[in-house]
Design a protein around this motif. Structure first.
Motif, PDB file in Angstrom:
ATOM      1  N   MET A 151      -1.819  -4.441  -0.032  1.00  0.00           N
ATOM      2  CA  MET A 151      -1.361  -3.065   0.099  1.00  0.00           C
ATOM      3  C   MET A 151      -0.823  -2.779   1.498  1.00  0.00           C
ATOM      4  SD  MET A 151      -1.028  -0.192  -1.578  1.00  0.00           S
ATOM      5  CE  MET A 151      -2.218  -0.135  -2.926  1.00  0.00           C
ATOM      6  N   ILE A 152      -1.505  -3.287   2.514  1.00  0.00           N
ATOM      7  CA  ILE A 152      -1.102  -3.010   3.895  1.00  0.00           C
ATOM      8  C   ILE A 152       0.295  -3.544   4.182  1.00  0.00           C
ATOM      9  CG2 ILE A 152      -1.644  -3.489   6.316  1.00  0.00           C
ATOM     10  CD1 ILE A 152      -3.495  -1.458   4.928  1.00  0.00           C
ATOM     11  N   PHE A 153       0.617  -4.731   3.632  1.00  0.00           N
ATOM     12  CA  PHE A 153       1.905  -5.349   3.909  1.00  0.00           C
ATOM     13  C   PHE A 153       2.989  -4.960   2.905  1.00  0.00           C
ATOM     14  CE2 PHE A 153      -0.541  -8.287   6.573  1.00  0.00           C
ATOM     15  CZ  PHE A 153       0.297  -8.365   7.667  1.00  0.00           C
ATOM     16  N   ASP A 154       2.610  -4.273   1.839  1.00  0.00           N
ATOM     17  CA  ASP A 154       3.589  -3.888   0.824  1.00  0.00           C
ATOM     18  C   ASP A 154       3.943  -2.418   1.019  1.00  0.00           C
ATOM     19  OD1 ASP A 154       5.071  -3.340  -1.444  1.00  0.00           O
ATOM     20  OD2 ASP A 154       3.865  -4.628  -2.732  1.00  0.00           O
ATOM     21  N   ASP A 155       5.027  -2.158   1.728  1.00  0.00           N
ATOM     22  CA  ASP A 155       5.409  -0.784   2.045  1.00  0.00           C
ATOM     23  C   ASP A 155       5.686   0.043   0.790  1.00  0.00           C
ATOM     24  OD1 ASP A 155       5.166  -1.145   4.761  1.00  0.00           O
ATOM     25  OD2 ASP A 155       7.243  -1.794   5.019  1.00  0.00           O
ATOM     26  N   PHE A 156       6.297  -0.575  -0.217  1.00  0.00           N
ATOM     27  CA  PHE A 156       6.631   0.169  -1.439  1.00  0.00           C
ATOM     28  C   PHE A 156       5.361   0.645  -2.144  1.00  0.00           C
ATOM     29  CE2 PHE A 156       7.375   0.279  -6.040  1.00  0.00           C
ATOM     30  CZ  PHE A 156       8.374   1.252  -6.093  1.00  0.00           C
ATOM     31  N   ARG A 157       4.425  -0.271  -2.325  1.00  0.00           N
ATOM     32  CA  ARG A 157       3.168   0.114  -2.978  1.00  0.00           C
ATOM     33  C   ARG A 157       2.403   1.123  -2.140  1.00  0.00           C
ATOM     34  NH1 ARG A 157      -0.485  -4.721  -4.497  1.00  0.00           N
ATOM     35  NH2 ARG A 157      -1.696  -3.020  -5.394  1.00  0.00           N
ATOM     36  N   GLY A 158       2.466   0.942  -0.813  1.00  0.00           N
ATOM     37  CA  GLY A 158       1.774   1.872   0.072  1.00  0.00           C
ATOM     38  C   GLY A 158       2.306   3.288  -0.049  1.00  0.00           C
ATOM     39  N   GLN A 159       3.628   3.402  -0.229  1.00  0.00           N
ATOM     40  CA  GLN A 159       4.223   4.730  -0.383  1.00  0.00           C
ATOM     41  C   GLN A 159       3.890   5.356  -1.723  1.00  0.00           C
ATOM     42  OE1 GLN A 159       8.382   4.008   0.282  1.00  0.00           O
ATOM     43  NE2 GLN A 159       8.129   3.621   2.483  1.00  0.00           N
ATOM     44  N   GLN A 160       3.718   4.512  -2.746  1.00  0.00           N
ATOM     45  CA  GLN A 160       3.415   5.027  -4.083  1.00  0.00           C
ATOM     46  C   GLN A 160       1.951   5.400  -4.243  1.00  0.00           C
ATOM     47  OE1 GLN A 160       5.909   5.450  -6.439  1.00  0.00           O
ATOM     48  NE2 GLN A 160       7.219   4.873  -4.708  1.00  0.00           N
ATOM     49  N   ALA A 161       1.070   4.752  -3.493  1.00  0.00           N
ATOM     50  CA  ALA A 161      -0.372   4.964  -3.661  1.00  0.00           C
ATOM     51  C   ALA A 161      -0.821   6.248  -2.974  1.00  0.00           C
ATOM     52  CB  ALA A 161      -1.144   3.773  -3.092  1.00  0.00           C
ATOM     53  N   ASN A 162      -1.885   6.834  -3.507  1.00  0.00           N
ATOM     54  CA  ASN A 162      -2.469   8.027  -2.878  1.00  0.00           C
ATOM     55  C   ASN A 162      -3.146   7.670  -1.566  1.00  0.00           C
ATOM     56  OD1 ASN A 162      -1.692   9.737  -4.993  1.00  0.00           O
ATOM     57  ND2 ASN A 162      -3.512   9.224  -6.186  1.00  0.00           N
ATOM     58  N   ASN A 163      -3.785   6.482  -1.528  1.00  0.00           N
ATOM     59  CA  ASN A 163      -4.477   6.013  -0.325  1.00  0.00           C
ATOM     60  C   ASN A 163      -4.175   4.538  -0.122  1.00  0.00           C
ATOM     61  OD1 ASN A 163      -6.203   8.447   0.302  1.00  0.00           O
ATOM     62  ND2 ASN A 163      -6.923   7.995  -1.768  1.00  0.00           N
ATOM     63  N   LEU A 164      -4.143   4.109   1.128  1.00  0.00           N
ATOM     64  CA  LEU A 164      -3.945   2.697   1.413  1.00  0.00           C
ATOM     65  C   LEU A 164      -5.195   1.881   1.117  1.00  0.00           C
ATOM     66  CD1 LEU A 164      -1.894   2.533   4.744  1.00  0.00           C
ATOM     67  CD2 LEU A 164      -1.184   1.738   2.483  1.00  0.00           C
ATOM     68  N   TYR A 165      -6.362   2.494   1.245  1.00  0.00           N
ATOM     69  CA  TYR A 165      -7.604   1.731   1.067  1.00  0.00           C
ATOM     70  C   TYR A 165      -7.918   1.533  -0.416  1.00  0.00           C
ATOM     71  CZ  TYR A 165      -9.406   6.541   0.777  1.00  0.00           C
ATOM     72  OH  TYR A 165      -9.602   7.864   0.462  1.00  0.00           O
TER      73      TYR A 165
END
Length: 448
Positions: A151-165
């Protein structure tokens, strides 16, 4: 050779002793590190964060080679860094900031690859999972959070997710003092300690609290028994408590549930614990300035080391014989050309190199095995790193993703069944209403 490293919050340097003979090795100078601020980077070199004053608005990260007592590389991050952690091959260093941010650097280039908001208050401790796919952080805000490097390295997924953790465990009411993670990938346990006098055992696969253990005093350090039957908890009352991990609730010695014993020889608070990689040795450091090596089975002291100055607040056990094998041939050639064995300083800010340029560096993570050698090749860092993690297949992060998908599927099926039942009930109700209405109309017509 296994060596014990010990540092202090005052400028007493870093003590280094042979764990099995007790012989003192080099004493590394100019180190005053905060708790959890001393690490060995892939067994290649020593790194420590520095805070000259507790209220300092700036700090540094220092590097020492094994062969020289003087600091060789100095870095000055954008804000004070307290805890440090390194993945097992030594390709990344992460640092927890007083602001609650986490910084992630690539070791060989010093590049700041990622910075993200992790906690509301200062980060107090950091640890990687056994396969390096997960990072666990503790904070002054009382939370323990699990971060997937996917998640930390995937900017697209990070933007789509409610939280990074992946998980945020918020059971503690005060500052988190230490965090450890066991083996077992997705099925590993996480143990956290806090100033609220509790240690909590969390399930990584389910994201739930398994056990809450209340201690007589504040616990500042924890160490897992390699078999994970028990864990050891270093307390501010000078004792080391033993807590059961896989037994039913027991209360002994008036200590509380799950605490099965304790031992002590330190005159002041036990501040740090570590387990030897061979034999059954537990190493403890204390505010009394002593480092004690215990036989964990008999609870007898095997040997003692005296730190040069001040309280001991960090203990590391490092295997030295393979240290040179952790550096790839490319890196060794580069080091010889540069005339140095250590990497460059860590960047203060992320650079602005175009992501599409071929100047990026791909870091092969490898995993926790000591036989894996990190390699550095020219390519696109982020996309290749994600592929590297995905190809491992057995990583805790991918297993955890699978478990979460199974859980989501089960919830979806339950919701589908509920909606189906509600639809059937509604359909019956509507049909019944129509029938009743039709019968009422027929009766009215007959009556008229």
């Amino acid at each position: 050779m296994e060596v014990v490293l010990a540092s202090s919050s005052v400028d007493g340097g870093i003590g280094c002793w042979d764990l099995h003979t007790g012989a003192e090795q080099l004493r590394y100078k100019s180190c005053l590190s905060p708790s959890h601020g001393l690490i060995s980077v892939g067994s290649r070199f020593i790194a420590a964060s520095q805070l000259r004053e507790t209220s300092a608005t700036s700090g540094s990260v220092l590097f020492w080679s094994w062969s020289k007592p003087q600091v060789e590389v100095k870095s000055f991050p954008a804000e004070p860094i307290k805890p440090l952690a390194s993945n097992h091959p030594g390709t990344f260093i992460v640092g927890g900031a007083s602001s609650g941010d986490i910084y992630l650097w690539e070791v060989e280039t010093g590049r700041l690859l990622k910075k993200w908001r992790a906690h509301f208050r200062a980060v107090t401790c950091l640890v990687f999972s056994e396969d390096d796919s997960l990072l666990i952080s503790g904070s002054e805000d009382g939370t323990v959070r699990v971060w997937s490097l996917f998640m930390i390295f995937d900017d697209f997924r990070g933007q789509q997710a409610n939280n990074l953790y992946e998980y945020s465990f918020s059971g503690h009411t005060l500052r988190v003092t230490d965090v450890v993670i066991g083996n077992g990938g997705c099925n590993a346990i996480i143990v956290s300690a806090s100033e609220d006098r509790t240690c909590k055992v969390w399930s990584l696969s389910r994201g739930t609290l398994l056990r809450n253990i209340v201690f007589p005093s504040v616990i500042d350090s924890i160490a897992l028994d390699p078999a994970e039957h028990v864990f050891y908890a270093g307390s501010r009352d000078g004792k080391i408590y033993i807590a059961a991990l896989n037994t039913e609730s027991v209360a002994t010695n008036n200590c509380g549930m799950h605490i099965i014993g304790s031992f002590s020889n330190h005159s002041k608070a036990v501040t740090c614990l570590a387990y030897g990689m061979s034999e059954n040795l537990l190493i403890s450091g204390s505010e009394d300035g002593m480092v004690r090596v215990w036989n964990a089975r008999t609870r007898n002291i095997v040997r003692m080391f005296k730190h040069a100055k001040g309280p001991v607040n960090n203990i590391l056990v490092v295997r030295r014989e393979n240290s040179t094998n952790h550096i790839s041939s490319n890196v060794q050639t580069l080091s010889r050309k540069q005339g140095a064995n250590l990497p460059p300083p860590l960047e203060k800010y992320a650079n602005s190199i175009d992501e599409d340029s071929d100047m990026s560096t791909m870091v092969s993570l490898g995993g926790g095995s000591s036989s894996v050698v990190p390699s550095y090749i020219s390519s696109h860092l982020i996309s290749n790193y994600i592929k590297e993690l995905q190809h491992q297949g057995s990583s805790a992060a991918s297993e955890m993703e699978t478990e979460k998908l199974k859980h989501d599927y089960q919830r979806s099926m339950q919701m589908t069944n509920q909606w189906k039942k509600m639809y059937e009930n509604l359909n019956k109700f509507c049909v019944q209403e129509l029938l009743d209405g039709s019968q009422a109309t027929t009766l009215d017509e007959n009556h008229n």
